[in-house]
Design a protein around this motif. Structure first.
Motif, PDB file in Angstrom:
ATOM      1  N   LEU A 124       0.912  -1.250  -0.106  1.00 32.17           N
ATOM      2  CA  LEU A 124       0.116  -0.048   0.070  1.00 32.17           C
ATOM      3  C   LEU A 124       0.926   1.143   0.168  1.00 32.17           C
ATOM      4  O   LEU A 124       0.339   2.312   0.118  1.00 32.17           O
ATOM      5  CB  LEU A 124      -0.906  -0.011   0.969  1.00 32.17           C
ATOM      6  CG  LEU A 124      -1.977  -1.253   1.325  1.00 32.17           C
ATOM      7  CD1 LEU A 124      -2.899  -0.807   2.568  1.00 32.17           C
ATOM      8  CD2 LEU A 124      -2.681  -1.255   0.021  1.00 32.17           C
ATOM      9  N   GLY A 125       2.216   0.949  -0.466  1.00 35.69           N
ATOM     10  CA  GLY A 125       2.994   2.230  -0.506  1.00 35.69           C
ATOM     11  C   GLY A 125       2.880   3.116  -1.948  1.00 35.69           C
ATOM     12  O   GLY A 125       2.067   2.536  -2.582  1.00 35.69           O
ATOM     13  N   LYS A 126       3.720   3.991  -2.067  1.00 36.45           N
ATOM     14  CA  LYS A 126       3.386   4.662  -3.278  1.00 36.45           C
ATOM     15  C   LYS A 126       3.864   3.792  -4.377  1.00 36.45           C
ATOM     16  O   LYS A 126       5.166   3.085  -4.197  1.00 36.45           O
ATOM     17  CB  LYS A 126       4.391   5.937  -3.050  1.00 36.45           C
ATOM     18  CG  LYS A 126       4.290   6.885  -1.969  1.00 36.45           C
ATOM     19  CD  LYS A 126       2.890   7.443  -1.946  1.00 36.45           C
ATOM     20  CE  LYS A 126       2.488   8.445  -0.860  1.00 36.45           C
ATOM     21  NZ  LYS A 126       1.116   8.839  -0.948  1.00 36.45           N
ATOM     22  N   THR A 127       3.351   4.021  -5.589  1.00 33.26           N
ATOM     23  CA  THR A 127       3.692   3.009  -6.551  1.00 33.26           C
ATOM     24  C   THR A 127       5.007   3.810  -7.696  1.00 33.26           C
ATOM     25  O   THR A 127       5.543   3.083  -8.414  1.00 33.26           O
ATOM     26  CB  THR A 127       2.560   3.113  -7.714  1.00 33.26           C
ATOM     27  OG1 THR A 127       1.750   4.199  -7.966  1.00 33.26           O
ATOM     28  CG2 THR A 127       1.485   2.287  -6.818  1.00 33.26           C
ATOM     29  N   ASP A 128       5.304   4.976  -7.471  1.00 29.24           N
ATOM     30  CA  ASP A 128       6.130   5.745  -8.169  1.00 29.24           C
ATOM     31  C   ASP A 128       6.920   6.933  -7.274  1.00 29.24           C
ATOM     32  O   ASP A 128       6.478   7.005  -6.055  1.00 29.24           O
ATOM     33  CB  ASP A 128       5.656   6.632  -9.126  1.00 29.24           C
ATOM     34  CG  ASP A 128       5.007   5.726 -10.264  1.00 29.24           C
ATOM     35  OD1 ASP A 128       5.641   5.130 -10.913  1.00 29.24           O
ATOM     36  OD2 ASP A 128       3.660   5.593 -10.229  1.00 29.24           O
ATOM     37  N   ASP A 129       7.951   7.291  -7.660  1.00 30.01           N
ATOM     38  CA  ASP A 129       8.599   8.412  -7.064  1.00 30.01           C
ATOM     39  C   ASP A 129       7.794   9.630  -7.203  1.00 30.01           C
ATOM     40  O   ASP A 129       7.321   9.966  -8.359  1.00 30.01           O
ATOM     41  CB  ASP A 129      10.002   8.831  -7.562  1.00 30.01           C
ATOM     42  CG  ASP A 129      10.844   7.816  -7.304  1.00 30.01           C
ATOM     43  OD1 ASP A 129      10.600   6.964  -6.399  1.00 30.01           O
ATOM     44  OD2 ASP A 129      11.963   7.793  -7.621  1.00 30.01           O
ATOM     45  N   VAL A 130       7.167  10.279  -6.151  1.00 33.26           N
ATOM     46  CA  VAL A 130       6.003  11.236  -6.307  1.00 33.26           C
ATOM     47  C   VAL A 130       6.301  12.515  -5.516  1.00 33.26           C
ATOM     48  O   VAL A 130       7.205  12.572  -4.483  1.00 33.26           O
ATOM     49  CB  VAL A 130       4.676  10.753  -5.823  1.00 33.26           C
ATOM     50  CG1 VAL A 130       4.267   9.413  -6.598  1.00 33.26           C
ATOM     51  CG2 VAL A 130       4.800  10.182  -4.246  1.00 33.26           C
TER      52      VAL A 130
ATOM     53  N   GLY B 222      -3.527  -2.176  -8.376  1.00 36.12           N
ATOM     54  CA  GLY B 222      -3.182  -3.344  -9.126  1.00 36.12           C
ATOM     55  C   GLY B 222      -2.843  -4.656  -8.565  1.00 36.12           C
ATOM     56  O   GLY B 222      -3.325  -4.901  -7.502  1.00 36.12           O
ATOM     57  N   ALA B 223      -1.624  -5.252  -8.819  1.00 40.03           N
ATOM     58  CA  ALA B 223      -1.223  -6.389  -8.420  1.00 40.03           C
ATOM     59  C   ALA B 223      -0.793  -6.188  -7.057  1.00 40.03           C
ATOM     60  O   ALA B 223      -0.759  -7.300  -6.236  1.00 40.03           O
ATOM     61  CB  ALA B 223      -0.300  -7.167  -9.286  1.00 40.03           C
ATOM     62  N   LYS B 224      -0.431  -4.993  -6.558  1.00 45.11           N
ATOM     63  CA  LYS B 224       0.024  -4.943  -5.372  1.00 45.11           C
ATOM     64  C   LYS B 224      -1.034  -5.082  -4.305  1.00 45.11           C
ATOM     65  O   LYS B 224      -1.148  -5.503  -3.137  1.00 45.11           O
ATOM     66  CB  LYS B 224       0.602  -3.610  -5.189  1.00 45.11           C
ATOM     67  CG  LYS B 224       2.150  -3.403  -5.756  1.00 45.11           C
ATOM     68  CD  LYS B 224       2.518  -1.840  -5.358  1.00 45.11           C
ATOM     69  CE  LYS B 224       2.908  -1.605  -4.293  1.00 45.11           C
ATOM     70  NZ  LYS B 224       3.630  -0.544  -4.070  1.00 45.11           N
ATOM     71  N   LEU B 225      -2.322  -4.538  -4.575  1.00 44.34           N
ATOM     72  CA  LEU B 225      -3.498  -4.632  -3.666  1.00 44.34           C
ATOM     73  C   LEU B 225      -3.908  -6.217  -3.553  1.00 44.34           C
ATOM     74  O   LEU B 225      -4.358  -6.503  -2.635  1.00 44.34           O
ATOM     75  CB  LEU B 225      -4.801  -3.816  -4.378  1.00 44.34           C
ATOM     76  CG  LEU B 225      -5.811  -4.030  -3.729  1.00 44.34           C
ATOM     77  CD1 LEU B 225      -5.826  -3.253  -2.142  1.00 44.34           C
ATOM     78  CD2 LEU B 225      -7.123  -3.196  -4.340  1.00 44.34           C
ATOM     79  N   ASP B 226      -3.704  -7.038  -4.765  1.00 50.56           N
ATOM     80  CA  ASP B 226      -4.100  -8.335  -4.643  1.00 50.56           C
ATOM     81  C   ASP B 226      -3.201  -8.913  -3.593  1.00 50.56           C
ATOM     82  O   ASP B 226      -3.519  -9.883  -2.838  1.00 50.56           O
ATOM     83  CB  ASP B 226      -4.020  -8.902  -6.203  1.00 50.56           C
ATOM     84  CG  ASP B 226      -4.856  -8.469  -7.123  1.00 50.56           C
ATOM     85  OD1 ASP B 226      -5.886  -7.872  -6.685  1.00 50.56           O
ATOM     86  OD2 ASP B 226      -4.511  -8.574  -8.370  1.00 50.56           O
ATOM     87  N   LYS B 227      -1.922  -8.659  -3.724  1.00 46.66           N
ATOM     88  CA  LYS B 227      -0.945  -9.179  -2.593  1.00 46.66           C
ATOM     89  C   LYS B 227      -1.341  -8.801  -1.149  1.00 46.66           C
ATOM     90  O   LYS B 227      -1.324  -9.585  -0.407  1.00 46.66           O
ATOM     91  CB  LYS B 227       0.518  -8.979  -3.141  1.00 46.66           C
ATOM     92  CG  LYS B 227       1.115  -9.381  -4.239  1.00 46.66           C
ATOM     93  CD  LYS B 227       2.357  -9.079  -4.586  1.00 46.66           C
ATOM     94  CE  LYS B 227       2.859  -9.488  -5.794  1.00 46.66           C
ATOM     95  NZ  LYS B 227       4.290  -9.125  -5.989  1.00 46.66           N
ATOM     96  N   PHE B 228      -1.827  -7.648  -1.069  1.00 49.38           N
ATOM     97  CA  PHE B 228      -2.277  -7.142   0.410  1.00 49.38           C
ATOM     98  C   PHE B 228      -3.302  -7.949   0.706  1.00 49.38           C
ATOM     99  O   PHE B 228      -3.607  -8.317   1.831  1.00 49.38           O
ATOM    100  CB  PHE B 228      -2.462  -5.725   0.171  1.00 49.38           C
ATOM    101  CG  PHE B 228      -2.595  -5.171   1.474  1.00 49.38           C
ATOM    102  CD1 PHE B 228      -1.889  -4.679   2.649  1.00 49.38           C
ATOM    103  CD2 PHE B 228      -4.209  -4.582   2.005  1.00 49.38           C
ATOM    104  CE1 PHE B 228      -2.220  -4.455   3.763  1.00 49.38           C
ATOM    105  CE2 PHE B 228      -4.527  -4.264   3.267  1.00 49.38           C
ATOM    106  CZ  PHE B 228      -3.584  -3.965   4.272  1.00 49.38           C
ATOM    107  N   VAL B 229      -4.384  -8.045  -0.403  1.00 46.93           N
ATOM    108  CA  VAL B 229      -5.758  -8.755   0.248  1.00 46.93           C
ATOM    109  C   VAL B 229      -5.259 -10.221   0.496  1.00 46.93           C
ATOM    110  O   VAL B 229      -5.806 -10.893   1.410  1.00 46.93           O
ATOM    111  CB  VAL B 229      -6.551  -8.701  -0.947  1.00 46.93           C
ATOM    112  CG1 VAL B 229      -7.986  -9.621  -0.832  1.00 46.93           C
ATOM    113  CG2 VAL B 229      -6.971  -7.141  -1.061  1.00 46.93           C
ATOM    114  N   SER B 230      -4.325 -10.890  -0.145  1.00 47.69           N
ATOM    115  CA  SER B 230      -3.978 -12.132   0.386  1.00 47.69           C
ATOM    116  C   SER B 230      -3.339 -12.197   1.717  1.00 47.69           C
ATOM    117  O   SER B 230      -3.821 -13.084   2.516  1.00 47.69           O
ATOM    118  CB  SER B 230      -2.933 -12.728  -0.603  1.00 47.69           C
ATOM    119  OG  SER B 230      -3.463 -12.761  -1.802  1.00 47.69           O
TER     120      SER B 230
END
Length: 598
Positions: free
Chosen positions: A445-451, A507-515
């Motif tokens: 759930l961290g940042k997906t890019d340098d922002v 995207g896929a990062k959320l799927d891993k978090f939900v797991s």
């Protein structure tokens, strides 16, 4: 005349802020009978939907074993649970349990507030999750150690700031998010079957455990954080100089500035056409200086004067007096700049900003919040937003835009500013567009890019059905950031609409978090309707439809009734970002020539 009165008030206020002490905040959990039949709120006294969170009880564990017992008892009863911190400064409803209203349990981490251990050879320290940021920094400094980065506000706990992904400002090294420096964590999570007689268990996550990527930023849905081990570094100093320039072309400098200034940040005052660069660099511990960050906005403030300021802002809103807001915001910015933004040169004396650079230890410069720590004075003074008096009350839009598109976003905002020169004065009463820099993260759930993380704070009426002055401009900026520039929200701030489309953005990062959620809390006892909605689970939605819903950011308008047609505010397309739908003040419907069905 009104502007003159405002100017005199702010000038006097600036002097008083240098002198006052302050009442500490009141409790965020209040119970009718002992620790049962309770209500839970946040540090501002209101959630985005203004609902009341009712719970059956609150627990105050003071040891990990007591925490284990509290989670076990709730699990055995299939009772929904949430952790709540001592000050609870998250704006969304993260601390309210799921399930039927009035039947959940909140577990306060207020008494889990100690340093646990230190390893000087590796510069690592372990803390209980309820320790406040200020206490953590002091404990580390006593051992000659420093936390590399932190939020600017001290009124957060270690567990709370990690759960919401809180950060400072830097793209150097691992960046400014505190969770990047977590190398170990102990959680207490539910167990559907007994483990050593408990319906709960302790999970110990090491730095190489992939589940740490879920636990480091978790919205509190995996369980309760018990202890955290942080990678610190030997104490160092920072040297800060605030530099004011014109905003002409500044958007082209943001990336280069961020990647060449270790702790830099930017404040943009769009209606004033000026920018404050905080030239903030790391210097050796031997550098001379005993500076202190005592930001004026986080000092105790005279409640009578703050209430008067709020009343003036209410009047400006009611009468449509944008000129009054512009005069006040200009004077306030001038005052902050002239007083060094609250920096102090000489070890925290009273009137001692003597000029730049201000140099001090990392632990003294990285955050502020003296309004939290003063003796009770019956609310003669307090933090400016303390809900126990009629003080500041505001919305916050806090979003992160990749460096690759930040210049285009600022250019779009300038187009709106140029079309409505007074529209953003109100935000400049609260630091305008406050920009900090954050690295992309491996945390799910961290940042997906340098922002570039932008905080935009602005007036909120006590009446949820009352529209704001230039409401349409701020709504268009919000939607432009979220949808045109695909911005991610700060988990602990924002209105409901800020959390739309999270599933697609992660995207896929959320799927891993939900797991990980399913692994550690298969029955969803630590989830709630709000976290389910944010994460796109169980069919829950973050928007709340109804008359006037767009005024509070509970929805994006699609009909006029979502705005305030009786007060002249109608749902219209954006001007620069035409896909936006905003509540705009229309003087004449015939001249407007546009109408939604209502």
């Amino acid at each position: 005349m009104a502007a003159t009165h405002i100017a005199l008030f702010v000038s006097g206020l600036a002097v008083l802020l240098l002198l006052v002490q302050g009442s500490p905040p009141g409790p965020v959990v209040r119970c009718r009978s002992g620790n049962t039949n309770c209500t839970v709120t946040n540090g501002y006294g209101a959630f985005p939907d203004r609902s009341t969170c009712r719970v059956a009880a609150v627990a105050y564990p003071s040891t990990e074993q007591e925490l284990l017992l509290a989670v076990s008892d709730a699990t055995a009863k299939q009772q929904h649970v949430k952790a709540v911190t001592v000050y609870s400064h998250s704006i969304p409803k993260l601390s309210c349990p799921g399930g039927p209203s009035g039947q959940g349990l909140v577990i306060s981490t207020q008494r889990l507030n100690r340093s646990v251990s230190v390893d000087l050879a590796t510069s690592r320290m372990t803390f209980e999750a309820g320790i406040t940021l200020r206490a953590l920094l002091d404990a580390a400094a006593a051992r000659g150690l420093a936390l590399p980065h932190s939020p600017y506000w001290q009124g957060v706990t270690l567990g709370g700031l990690l759960s919401t992904g809180s950060h400072g400002s830097s793209v150097f090294g691992k960046g400014s998010a505190v969770h990047e420096y977590v190398v170990g964590m102990r959680l207490v999570v539910p167990s559907p079957v007994p483990v050593n007689g408990y319906y709960a268990k302790i999970v110990n996550l090491g730095e190489d455990d992939p589940d740490l990527l879920a636990a480091k930023v978790s919205l509190g849905v995996l369980g309760v954080i018990s202890q955290v081990t942080l990678q610190l570094e030997p104490m160092f100093k920072r040297s800060i100089t605030n530099r004011v320039v014109s905003d002409v072309g500044f958007e082209q400098t943001i990336s280069s500035y961020a990647f060449t200034t270790h702790y830099g940040d930017i404040i943009w005052y769009p209606s004033q056409g000026r920018v404050v660069y905080r030239d903030d660099i790391k210097v050796p511990i031997t550098t001379k200086g005993k500076g202190l960050n005592a930001f004026l906005g986080f000092r105790a403030q005279p409640t009578l004067l703050i209430a008067t300021t709020r009343a003036s802002e209410d009047l400006s809103e009611l009468t449509g007096n944008a000129d009054g807001k512009c005069a006040l915001s200009r004077l306030q910015a001038d005052t902050l700049i002239a007083t060094g933004m609250g920096l102090k040169n000489n070890d925290g004396g009273l009137l001692d900003f003597t000029g730049y650079p201000v140099i001090g230890n990392q632990s003294d410069m990285q955050s502020a919040g003296s309004c939290l720590r003063s003796a009770e004075d019956n609310l003669l003074t307090a933090c400016g937003w303390d809900p126990r008096f009629a003080g500041l009350f505001y919305h916050q839009t806090a979003i992160s835009i990749p460096f690759t598109t930040i210049a285009d976003f600022i250019a779009d905002v300038k187009k709106l500013r140029d079309a409505h020169p007074k529209a953003l004065c109100g935000s400049e009463l609260y630091l305008g567009f406050f920009m900090r820099f954050v690295r992309g993260s491996t945390a799910y759930l961290g940042k997906t890019d340098d922002v570039v993380d932008i905080d935009l704070t602005y007036y909120r009426s006590k009446d949820p059905k009352r529209p704001r002055l230039y409401e349409d401009v701020l709504e268009e900026i919000e939607q432009m950031a979220l949808f045109k520039y695909n911005a991610l929200p700060h988990w602990g701030k924002n209105r409901n609409v800020g959390f739309l489309n999270i599933k697609n953005k992660l995207g896929a990062k959320l799927d891993k978090f939900v797991s990980a959620m399913q692994k550690y809390d298969s029955n969803g006892l630590f989830s709630s309707d709000w976290t389910d909605a944010v994460l796109g689970l169980r069919g829950k939605e973050v928007v709340v439809q109804g008359n006037g819903c767009a005024l509070e950011g509970l929805c994006i308008c699609s009909t006029d009734d979502h705005c305030a047609p009786k007060q002249g505010y109608y749902c219209r397309p954006g001007e620069v970002y035409e896909q936006a739908r905003v509540c705009r003040k229309i003087k004449s419907l015939e001249a407007d020539g546009y109408a939604y069905s209502s």
